[in-house]
Design a protein around this motif. Structure first.
Motif, short mmCIF file in Angstrom:
data_model
loop_
_atom_site.label_atom_id
_atom_site.label_comp_id
_atom_site.label_asym_id
_atom_site.label_seq_id
_atom_site.Cartn_x
_atom_site.Cartn_y
_atom_site.Cartn_z
N UNK A 1 18.68 51.43 1.50
CA UNK A 1 19.36 50.48 0.61
C UNK A 1 20.89 50.61 0.67
N UNK A 2 21.45 51.83 0.71
CA UNK A 2 22.91 51.90 0.90
C UNK A 2 23.37 51.24 2.20
N UNK A 3 22.57 51.43 3.28
CA UNK A 3 22.94 50.81 4.56
C UNK A 3 22.85 49.29 4.45
N UNK A 4 21.75 48.82 3.82
CA UNK A 4 21.55 47.38 3.71
C UNK A 4 22.66 46.70 2.95
N UNK A 5 23.20 47.35 1.94
CA UNK A 5 24.23 46.73 1.10
C UNK A 5 25.63 46.93 1.68
N UNK A 6 25.94 48.15 2.16
CA UNK A 6 27.30 48.48 2.56
C UNK A 6 27.61 48.15 4.01
N UNK A 7 26.59 48.15 4.89
CA UNK A 7 26.87 48.00 6.31
C UNK A 7 27.56 46.68 6.67
N UNK A 8 27.17 45.55 6.02
CA UNK A 8 27.91 44.30 6.34
C UNK A 8 29.39 44.40 6.05
N UNK A 9 29.76 45.12 4.98
CA UNK A 9 31.17 45.26 4.63
C UNK A 9 31.88 46.20 5.60
N UNK A 10 31.12 47.21 6.10
CA UNK A 10 31.72 48.12 7.08
C UNK A 10 31.88 47.44 8.43
N UNK A 11 31.05 46.41 8.70
CA UNK A 11 31.12 45.69 9.96
C UNK A 11 32.28 44.68 9.98
N UNK A 12 32.80 44.37 8.81
CA UNK A 12 33.83 43.31 8.71
C UNK A 12 35.08 43.60 9.53
N UNK A 13 35.64 44.84 9.54
CA UNK A 13 36.83 45.08 10.39
C UNK A 13 36.58 44.75 11.85
#
Length: 508
Positions: free
Chosen positions: A12-24
């Motif tokens: 769940x942390x990956x599912x929620x945070x990974x899109x935001x980490x991919x943004x750069x």
């Protein structure tokens, strides 16, 4: 811990945070590619999550990607509010595509896992079906099933009479009342009505029955929810095959018991027939001779009295031989024959046998040929004497008057060969093994010679106890004689070194 386990742990942390980490990284892509390609990066991530984790997490990831894309790449920037219809359509299509692709990827993954599990179960079933026909008894069948269940030993327990199944983690979690129910099911007495209720009992107690038509052999408790995509149809077919094998081994065991019972009954009948036939004749003769002496003794001369008493003695000796044969057969059958071996020459053995045979050699005679280099025998002398005596006694019964019985002793291939040949009617080749069976005689009916049918059986038993062999072969000197071809009985005994230490006594 592998990649899939890590993904599940931090799903769940990956599912929620990974899109935001991919943004750069998405910003870097927009420098060289159109902004319209940015959603593809998020879709790839959604597919990756769907394949490696679950569809639920993929949907969460798609929603998080939707907000990240709206926040950074849709006007006004820095807000999830969308003013442009074009951006709204793009983001909506992105969200729909992400959810559909994630769902389809997850569904495909589950189908692949189901196919792999079915293939795995099919391999297990084939291996089990290969072992079950070879199973001799119930123990072999249960052992084959236990090996088949090894991949899931943590999620299933096999409950049988001989196992310490109560220590399995799946059983320890049960209440004492449910454990008692399992013990009662294991001791359940099967009837036709109970067998019909087995499906209900399985559903009620969450177990599978392993049983034959007579008794419950065991119970199988399996946590199917902990084994993803377990194909129930193949699993039930596997258990069905096990139950068929349990019934087969039971029928085979019952058939073997019935066969042994029939053989014992046949042996008892043969013994009674043999005793009644072979004991009646000498007893009748003895009674007749004795009653004659008692009633007419005063009117008989000494010669007549002597002949009658000699007849009584001969018949008594014959009864004694029959009785000895029965006793020897009993000892052989129960393994009570003990060998007390010692060194003895073949001449000594034959000398004792000839003395015992003297009263029987009325119409026949013996010839012997002994090789000059014959080694001494390390045998139980009395048993070997009895074996040779039985052979010659049998040869006398089937030899014509004035025919010789020839004994030849030689060595061959580090073995001592004792060949005893007669000039009788011979034994057909298909009968040569049968004559060694208990109570079997080469001739039946009115042509049946007196004898218990035990002599050659005892002979083979005594020779085999010494590590030797006995077999019947044609008489090479009388092959051309159609009426009296005769036969030879060949005894082979191992040669022992005389300078070696005395061999230990063995028991047969």
């Amino acid at each position: 811990m592998n990649t899939e386990q890590l993904l599940r742990k931090f799903a769940y942390p990956i599912g929620i945070l990974f899109p935001w980490l991919l943004t750069p990284f998405a910003f870097l892509v927009t420098d060289s590619l159109p902004k319209a390609n940015v959603p593809l990066l998020y879709i790839v991530m959604v597919v990756f999550i769907a394949i490696n984790v679950t569809v639920e997490l993929a949907i969460i990831n798609a929603l998080s990607s939707f907000f990240a894309f709206s926040f950074f790449f849709a006007e006004p920037y820095g807000s999830i509010m969308i003013h442009q219809d074009e951006d709204l359509l793009t983001i909506s299509l992105f969200l729909l595509t992400s959810v559909l692709v994630g769902y389809m990827a997850t569904k495909h993954k589950k189908n692949v896992q189901k196919i792999r599990m079915r293939e795995f179960m099919t391999d297990i079933e084939l291996e089990l079906l290969e072992r079950l026909p070879k199973a001799i008894d119930t123990k072999d069948v249960i052992e084959a099933l236990r090996d088949a269940l090894k991949p899931w030993r943590e999620h299933c327990v096999l409950i049988t009479h001989d196992d310490n199944w109560a220590t399995h983690p799946m059983i320890r979690r049960l209440t004492n009342l449910r454990k008692t129910y399992l013990e009662e099911l294991l001791e359940l007495r099967l009837t036709d009505e109970v067998i019909k209720k087995i499906p209900e009992l399985e559903q009620e107690h969450d177990v599978y029955f392993l049983y034959s038509s007579r008794q419950v052999i065991g119970l199988l408790r399996i946590a199917a929810e902990n084994i993803p995509h377990l194909p129930r149809d193949i699993f039930l077919l596997l258990l069905h095959q096990v139950n068929i094998s349990l019934e087969r081994t039971r029928l085979a065991a019952d058939l073997e018991k019935e066969k042994i019972a029939k053989e014992n009954e046949l042996l008892r009948s043969s013994l009674l027939s043999s005793v009644s036939h072979d004991f009646r004749t000498p007893l009748t003769t003895m009674i007749g001779a004795t009653s004659t002496v008692l009633e007419f003794g005063e009117h008989l001369d000494k010669q007549q009295t002597k002949e009658l008493l000699s007849t009584v003695l001969e018949e008594a000796e014959r009864l004694n031989r029959y009785t000895q044969n029965l006793l020897d057969m009993t000892r052989l059958g129960f393994g009570q024959m003990k060998l007390e071996c010692d060194w003895v020459s073949i001449e000594e053995i034959l000398g004792v046998v000839k003395k015992r045979l003297r009263p029987l050699l009325i119409r026949n005679y013996l010839t012997e040929s002994i090789s000059p280099d014959m080694p001494s025998l390390y045998v139980h002398a009395a048993f070997l004497e009895q074996a040779i005596f039985n052979i010659i006694d049998n040869a006398i019964k089937f030899s014509p008057p004035d025919a010789s019985i020839d004994i030849e002793c030689t060595t061959e291939n580090n073995k001592i060969i004792i060949l005893i040949c007669d000039q009788g009617t011979g034994i057909p080749e298909d009968e040569r093994e049968k004559v060694f069976e208990r109570f079997h005689t080469a001739e039946k009916g009115d042509r049946r010679k007196s004898g218990s049918g035990l002599g050659l059986t005892i002979c083979r038993g005594m020779v085999v106890a010494h590590g030797g062999t006995v077999r019947i072969q044609a008489n090479p000197k009388r092959i051309g004689n159609k009426y009296n071809p005769g036969c030879c009985l060949r005894i082979e005994l191992p040669i022992h070194e005389q300078n070696s230490q005395q061999l230990p006594k063995t028991e047969e």
